[in-house]
Enzyme design. Structure first.
Site, PDB file in Angstrom:
ATOM      1  N   GLN A  71      -3.398  -0.436  -4.086  1.00 21.53           N
ATOM      2  CA  GLN A  71      -3.455  -0.009  -5.486  1.00 21.53           C
ATOM      3  C   GLN A  71      -4.821  -0.344  -6.090  1.00 21.53           C
ATOM      4  O   GLN A  71      -5.291  -1.478  -6.007  1.00 21.53           O
ATOM      5  CB  GLN A  71      -2.330  -0.710  -6.279  1.00 21.53           C
ATOM      6  CG  GLN A  71      -2.242  -0.300  -7.736  1.00 21.53           C
ATOM      7  CD  GLN A  71      -1.827   1.166  -7.910  1.00 21.53           C
ATOM      8  OE1 GLN A  71      -0.901   1.641  -7.266  1.00 21.53           O
ATOM      9  NE2 GLN A  71      -2.528   1.865  -8.773  1.00 21.53           N
ATOM     10  N   LYS A 122       6.569   3.385  -7.318  1.00 27.39           N
ATOM     11  CA  LYS A 122       6.361   3.883  -5.952  1.00 27.39           C
ATOM     12  C   LYS A 122       7.412   3.302  -5.024  1.00 27.39           C
ATOM     13  O   LYS A 122       8.004   4.012  -4.205  1.00 27.39           O
ATOM     14  CB  LYS A 122       4.959   3.502  -5.452  1.00 27.39           C
ATOM     15  CG  LYS A 122       3.877   4.403  -6.003  1.00 27.39           C
ATOM     16  CD  LYS A 122       2.483   3.850  -5.741  1.00 27.39           C
ATOM     17  CE  LYS A 122       1.471   4.650  -6.550  1.00 27.39           C
ATOM     18  NZ  LYS A 122       0.153   4.034  -6.612  1.00 27.39           N
ATOM     19  N   ASP A 179      -3.317   8.057   0.705  1.00 26.71           N
ATOM     20  CA  ASP A 179      -3.991   8.338  -0.563  1.00 26.71           C
ATOM     21  C   ASP A 179      -5.158   9.320  -0.365  1.00 26.71           C
ATOM     22  O   ASP A 179      -5.676   9.871  -1.331  1.00 26.71           O
ATOM     23  CB  ASP A 179      -4.575   7.027  -1.126  1.00 26.71           C
ATOM     24  CG  ASP A 179      -3.880   6.570  -2.388  1.00 26.71           C
ATOM     25  OD1 ASP A 179      -3.162   7.387  -2.994  1.00 26.71           O
ATOM     26  OD2 ASP A 179      -4.084   5.406  -2.770  1.00 26.71           O
TER      27      ASP A 179
END
Ligand code: NAP
Length: 295
Positions: A97, A53, A120
């Site tokens: 994460q 990422k 997200d």
């Protein structure tokens, strides 16, 4: 034989569009769009994702802020970091994460992220916006699947779609997205009776189960478009080696489907590309600009 849906190529094109728009954003805003990624602990798969990422964020011309915390970090400390990132004007998107270590309440952390930086799309406010049809952030993997489907099929209106899996990060948002495209949506899960019969309805089948090669070719309606979200590592024929397979029996399904995503190279590459797209959209909204329509 089914056509291959090339997620790798589509993701590359999307990243290219993001890069162009990221440069235009930086010129207009006087700063780069920024994505903060927080990793708690040393989970090897998570470390790979976070590294990728970071690399792809920088390659797209955006700023990457990485925060690596030890596994024993108290929840309060993580929440305080999220609070600082919420307040930081250089940070447009925040991604924590998952999975988090067991002593940290994932839902509490997701709830602490500002919905306007929740790239997200996991915050309940964004899940609610998706459910009622308001602009928000949609989880990256199902949005990537939808992009592949629309690229292949064009208008999805009236099609029968079967989504196997009802997780908050894939199955449920996938079903909402397909409903918003006017598909007739069936959501199957571990309690579904006669799954094969249910899957046979689908002009579109999205498998997000986490069970290697579970969906068989003979379950499919001939010509169906199959999106395989699964990423499962299994033992290869060569001793000591492993290989990646999806939730769909690729060989069997290819003989029946009209089009199918391979694993790897299908849905997988879409997730980070959509994350970059979501971050750039957040950056525009955060300073009151309309997001570019090409994204
Ligand atoms: P998850 O949270 O474990 O959810 C799995 C879903 O599958 C659940 O809803 C479960 O039903 C259902 N299920 C389990 N066994 C079943 C069965 N025998 N028949 C029908 N349904 C069954 O998994 P997830 O996070 O959604 O991920 C699904 C897969 O996608 C995994 O392989 C994961 O690695 C992959 N994935 C890939 C990406 C990517 O970037 N490509 C991103 C995310 C996930 P219940 O709700 O009834 O338990």
């Amino acid at each position: 034989m089914a056509d291959l849906i090339d997620g790798k190529a589509f993701a590359e094109g999307l990243r290219q569009r993001v890069s162009e728009q990221a440069a235009a954003f930086a010129a207009e805003a006087g700063r780069k769009a920024g994505l903060a990624v927080v990793l708690v602990g040393e989970d090897p798969a998570s470390q790979v994702y976070v590294r990728n990422k970071g690399k792809q964020t920088i390659a797209a011309g955006m700023a990457s802020f990485e925060h690596r915390l030890p596994a024993e970090t108290p929840e309060a400390e993580l929440l305080a970091l999220v609070g600082r990132l919420n307040a930081d004007p250089a940070v447009d998107g925040i991604l924590v994460q998952l999975p988090l270590p067991a002593h940290i309440d994932e839902q509490a952390v997701i709830a602490a992220i500002s919905p306007d930086k929740d790239v997200d799309g996991f915050h309940v406010v964004n899940a609610g916006r998706l459910a009622v049809g308001q602009a928000g952030f949609v989880p990256c993997t199902p949005l990537g699947c939808l992009m592949l489907l629309k690229d292949r099929l064009g208008d999805l209106s009236g099609l029968e779609a079967v989504v196997i899996g009802r997780s908050n990060i894939v199955g449920k948002p996938m079903a909402q997205l397909l409903l918003a495209e006017s598909c007739t949506v069936t959501i199957a899960h571990s309690r579904t009776r006669d799954l094969a019969q249910v899957v046979r309805r689908g002009d579109i089948v999205v498998a997000a189960v986490g069970r290697p090669e579970m969906v068989k070719g003979e379950w499919l309606k001939p010509g169906a478009t199959v999106i395989d979200v699964g990423i499962n590592r299994i033992a290869a024929q060569t001793e000591g080696k492993t290989r990646l397979v999806g939730d769909v029996d690729f060989a069997g399904a290819s003989a029946v489907a009209g089009a199918i995503t391979p694993v790897p190279g299908g849905v997988g590459p879409m997730t980070i590309a959509v994350l970059l797209r979501n971050t750039l959209i957040a950056a525009h909204r955060n300073i009151g600009l309309a997001p570019p329509s090409s994204l």
